[in-house]
Scaffold this active site. Structure first.
Site, PDB file in Angstrom:
ATOM      1  N   SER A 109       0.819  -1.212   0.000  1.00  0.00           N
ATOM      2  CA  SER A 109       0.000   0.000   0.000  1.00  0.00           C
ATOM      3  C   SER A 109       0.857   1.268   0.000  1.00  0.00           C
ATOM      4  O   SER A 109       0.336   2.360  -0.211  1.00  0.00           O
ATOM      5  CB  SER A 109      -0.942  -0.001   1.206  1.00  0.00           C
ATOM      6  OG  SER A 109      -0.207  -0.162   2.391  1.00  0.00           O
ATOM      7  N   CYS A 110       2.168   1.143   0.197  1.00  0.00           N
ATOM      8  CA  CYS A 110       3.030   2.342   0.173  1.00  0.00           C
ATOM      9  C   CYS A 110       3.195   2.900  -1.241  1.00  0.00           C
ATOM     10  O   CYS A 110       3.801   3.943  -1.430  1.00  0.00           O
ATOM     11  CB  CYS A 110       4.380   2.081   0.810  1.00  0.00           C
ATOM     12  SG  CYS A 110       5.432   1.042  -0.190  1.00  0.00           S
ATOM     13  N   TYR A 137      11.452   2.285  -2.314  1.00  0.00           N
ATOM     14  CA  TYR A 137      10.726   1.023  -2.354  1.00  0.00           C
ATOM     15  C   TYR A 137       9.459   1.168  -3.207  1.00  0.00           C
ATOM     16  O   TYR A 137       9.155   0.325  -4.044  1.00  0.00           O
ATOM     17  CB  TYR A 137      10.364   0.631  -0.920  1.00  0.00           C
ATOM     18  CG  TYR A 137       9.733  -0.721  -0.811  1.00  0.00           C
ATOM     19  CD1 TYR A 137      10.466  -1.869  -1.053  1.00  0.00           C
ATOM     20  CD2 TYR A 137       8.386  -0.857  -0.475  1.00  0.00           C
ATOM     21  CE1 TYR A 137       9.886  -3.124  -0.950  1.00  0.00           C
ATOM     22  CE2 TYR A 137       7.804  -2.098  -0.371  1.00  0.00           C
ATOM     23  CZ  TYR A 137       8.559  -3.228  -0.605  1.00  0.00           C
ATOM     24  OH  TYR A 137       7.975  -4.462  -0.510  1.00  0.00           O
ATOM     25  N   HIS A 180       8.518  -3.944  10.715  1.00  0.00           N
ATOM     26  CA  HIS A 180       7.356  -3.290  10.116  1.00  0.00           C
ATOM     27  C   HIS A 180       6.655  -2.475  11.191  1.00  0.00           C
ATOM     28  O   HIS A 180       7.083  -2.410  12.316  1.00  0.00           O
ATOM     29  CB  HIS A 180       6.405  -4.339   9.553  1.00  0.00           C
ATOM     30  CG  HIS A 180       7.042  -5.154   8.491  1.00  0.00           C
ATOM     31  ND1 HIS A 180       7.014  -6.522   8.495  1.00  0.00           N
ATOM     32  CD2 HIS A 180       7.742  -4.781   7.411  1.00  0.00           C
ATOM     33  CE1 HIS A 180       7.659  -6.968   7.442  1.00  0.00           C
ATOM     34  NE2 HIS A 180       8.110  -5.933   6.763  1.00  0.00           N
TER      35      HIS A 180
HETATM   36  N1  LIG Z   1       4.894  -7.331   5.609  1.00  0.00           N
HETATM   37  C1  LIG Z   1       4.026  -6.417   5.254  1.00  0.00           C
HETATM   38  O1  LIG Z   1       3.460  -5.685   6.086  1.00  0.00           O
HETATM   39  C2  LIG Z   1       3.657  -6.269   3.810  1.00  0.00           C
HETATM   40  C3  LIG Z   1       2.584  -5.448   3.516  1.00  0.00           C
HETATM   41  C4  LIG Z   1       2.210  -5.282   2.214  1.00  0.00           C
HETATM   42  C5  LIG Z   1       2.902  -5.935   1.226  1.00  0.00           C
HETATM   43  N2  LIG Z   1       3.936  -6.750   1.498  1.00  0.00           N
HETATM   44  C6  LIG Z   1       4.650  -7.343   0.368  1.00  0.00           C
HETATM   45  O2  LIG Z   1       4.799  -8.722   0.459  1.00  0.00           O
HETATM   46  C7  LIG Z   1       6.039  -9.106  -0.130  1.00  0.00           C
HETATM   47  C8  LIG Z   1       6.823  -9.962   0.857  1.00  0.00           C
HETATM   48  O3  LIG Z   1       6.984  -9.244   2.056  1.00  0.00           O
HETATM   49  P1  LIG Z   1       7.359  -9.970   3.447  1.00  0.00           P
HETATM   50  O4  LIG Z   1       6.826  -9.102   4.511  1.00  0.00           O
HETATM   51  O5  LIG Z   1       6.975 -11.396   3.390  1.00  0.00           O
HETATM   52  O6  LIG Z   1       8.951  -9.833   3.436  1.00  0.00           O
HETATM   53  P2  LIG Z   1      10.051 -10.747   4.166  1.00  0.00           P
HETATM   54  O7  LIG Z   1       9.457 -11.438   5.346  1.00  0.00           O
HETATM   55  O8  LIG Z   1      11.253  -9.912   4.354  1.00  0.00           O
HETATM   56  O9  LIG Z   1      10.368 -11.849   3.072  1.00  0.00           O
HETATM   57  C9  LIG Z   1      10.972 -11.515   1.875  1.00  0.00           C
HETATM   58  C10 LIG Z   1      11.476 -12.774   1.242  1.00  0.00           C
HETATM   59  O10 LIG Z   1      12.129 -12.402   0.009  1.00  0.00           O
HETATM   60  C11 LIG Z   1      13.319 -13.141  -0.075  1.00  0.00           C
HETATM   61  N3  LIG Z   1      14.310 -12.408  -0.883  1.00  0.00           N
HETATM   62  C12 LIG Z   1      14.730 -11.138  -0.733  1.00  0.00           C
HETATM   63  N4  LIG Z   1      15.677 -10.845  -1.641  1.00  0.00           N
HETATM   64  C13 LIG Z   1      15.860 -11.990  -2.372  1.00  0.00           C
HETATM   65  C14 LIG Z   1      16.708 -12.336  -3.447  1.00  0.00           C
HETATM   66  N5  LIG Z   1      17.577 -11.455  -3.952  1.00  0.00           N
HETATM   67  N6  LIG Z   1      16.638 -13.599  -3.956  1.00  0.00           N
HETATM   68  C15 LIG Z   1      15.777 -14.499  -3.431  1.00  0.00           C
HETATM   69  N7  LIG Z   1      14.938 -14.231  -2.427  1.00  0.00           N
HETATM   70  C16 LIG Z   1      14.988 -12.985  -1.889  1.00  0.00           C
HETATM   71  C17 LIG Z   1      13.802 -13.284   1.351  1.00  0.00           C
HETATM   72  O11 LIG Z   1      14.703 -14.352   1.411  1.00  0.00           O
HETATM   73  P3  LIG Z   1      15.660 -14.608   2.684  1.00  0.00           P
HETATM   74  O12 LIG Z   1      14.762 -15.228   3.693  1.00  0.00           O
HETATM   75  O13 LIG Z   1      16.689 -15.514   2.183  1.00  0.00           O
HETATM   76  O14 LIG Z   1      16.180 -13.248   3.072  1.00  0.00           O
HETATM   77  C18 LIG Z   1      12.489 -13.535   2.072  1.00  0.00           C
HETATM   78  O15 LIG Z   1      12.156 -14.903   2.043  1.00  0.00           O
HETATM   79  C19 LIG Z   1       6.757  -7.825  -0.511  1.00  0.00           C
HETATM   80  O16 LIG Z   1       6.574  -7.581  -1.881  1.00  0.00           O
HETATM   81  C20 LIG Z   1       6.061  -6.777   0.293  1.00  0.00           C
HETATM   82  O17 LIG Z   1       6.025  -5.519  -0.340  1.00  0.00           O
HETATM   83  C21 LIG Z   1       4.334  -6.935   2.788  1.00  0.00           C
END
Ligand SMILES: NC(=O)c1ccc[n+]([C@@H]2O[C@H](COP(=O)([O-])OP(=O)(O)OC[C@H]3O[C@@H](n4cnc5c(N)ncnc54)[C@H](OP(=O)(O)O)[C@@H]3O)[C@@H](O)[C@H]2O)c1
Length: 295
Positions: A109-110, A137, A180
């Site tokens: 949502s950002c 981002y 977060h």
């Molecule tokens: N959390 C929120 O509040 C939120 C809200 C809205 C949208 N989202 C969206 O949901 C998506 C995932 O977010 P999340 O909160 O689940 O993040 P997260 O917990 O940090 O997980 C991100 C994942 O991406 C992997 N990753 C990062 N760089 C990589 C690379 N170069 N190659 C392979 N894998 C890579 C990480 O692997 P490692 O484990 O190896 O680091 C991790 O498994 C994002 O697009 C984010 O914008 C999240």
């Protein structure tokens, strides 16, 4: 999507990816493909190409991204822009060229303007300036949306983009600098990650349009209310002090979820229930029981 279809979940160890894997497993999908970053760095184009050529997944959930809060964004602007642009381009292009039937990318949502009218409708994208603290981002994520729309327009590729609100739940990060909004006690509309995973599967099965689609609960709360709720759950009875000198990003962020509701999906996990369950998970990670915390 058949129960035996090859389904690749990129970012399966993250908050979102792990919840999507749990949801797929619960629904009986038997051919879920995962690779951790050590096995497949998604910023490395030749590696991504080789992976799609050999594994030939039919469906892809793109939940891998370089994510972080306000502080991390302002400290590492290059990482946020470069890594996210690379991941989106490498995965979208390889998915299209290797015959993926549908790609679902997770945005955030950002991407919406800092002062967007509330609740935020999908069409408010790119109508006024972004919140500067996370624009690196946000710009990368907007480029990801446009990539999906461009591949659909030029090649008829079935790519969809979800815009979830703030998420929380088991698997979240509790580092105070990189965390977060909820762990750092900073704010707004909160969706449990298991509800998001449910919506992700629902939209993979039932949504196939160029327009982005918001995923949220449709209600928000103030930081104070949130803090009081957390106090209740963890049994804290002390005083709350708010440090208003810290940056807090966009003043209000509530997504308009009428399009998703019209498709027949609604969030199910209440905030108090979700925080309670997340707190239990957090304690179990620390090897503590709630009773020993309270005493
Ligand atoms: N959390 C929120 O509040 C939120 C809200 C809205 C949208 N989202 C969206 O949901 C998506 C995932 O977010 P999340 O909160 O689940 O993040 P997260 O917990 O940090 O997980 C991100 C994942 O991406 C992997 N990753 C990062 N760089 C990589 C690379 N170069 N190659 C392979 N894998 C890579 C990480 O692997 P490692 O484990 O190896 O680091 C991790 O498994 C994002 O697009 C984010 O914008 C999240």
């Amino acid at each position: 999507m058949d129960k035996s279809s090859g389904v690749y979940v990129a970012g399966h160890r993250g908050l979102v990816g792990s919840a999507i894997c749990r949801r797929l497993q619960r629904a009986g999908y038997s051919n879920v493909i995962v690779r951790d970053r050590g096995q497949l760095d998604l910023t490395h184009q030749p590696a991504v190409e080789a992976f799609f050529a050999s594994e030939k997944p039919e469906y892809v959930f793109l939940a891998a991204a370089k994510v972080g809060g306000i502080l991390a964004n302002s400290t590492y602007p290059v990482d946020f822009l470069r890594d996210n642009l690379s991941i989106e381009l490498n995965v979208t292009d390889a998915a299209y060229r290797h015959g993926v039937k549908k790609l679902e990318s997770l945005g955030s949502s950002c991407i919406y303007p800092k002062l967007a009218p509330q609740p935020i409708k999908e069409e408010y994208l790119l109508t006024s300036p972004l919140e500067p603290t996370n624009e690196w981002y946000a710009i990368a994520k907007i480029a990801g949306i446009k990539l999906a729309q461009a591949y659909r327009q030029q090649y008829g590729f079935h790519a969809i983009s979800l815009m979830p609100t703030n998420l929380y739940g088991p698997g979240d990060h509790f580092d105070l600098k990189a965390s977060h909004v909820l762990p750092a006690l900073m704010r707004r509309e909160f969706l449990h990650v298991d509800d998001l995973a449910d919506a992700a599967l629902f939209l993979m099965l039932h949504y196939d349009e160029a327009e982005i689609i918001n995923v949220g609960v449709g209600t928000d709360l103030s930081i104070r209310e949130l803090a009081e709720l957390v106090c209740r759950v963890v049994g804290y009875q002390g005083r709350l002090v708010f440090d208003t000198s810290k940056p807090d990003g966009t003043p209000q962020k509530l997504l308009d979820v009428s399009r998703l509701r019209a498709l027949g999906w609604e969030a199910r996990i209440g905030l108090e229930e979700g925080i309670r369950e997340t707190y239990q998970w957090f304690l179990s990670q620390q090897g503590v029981s709630q009773q020993s915390v309270a005493t």
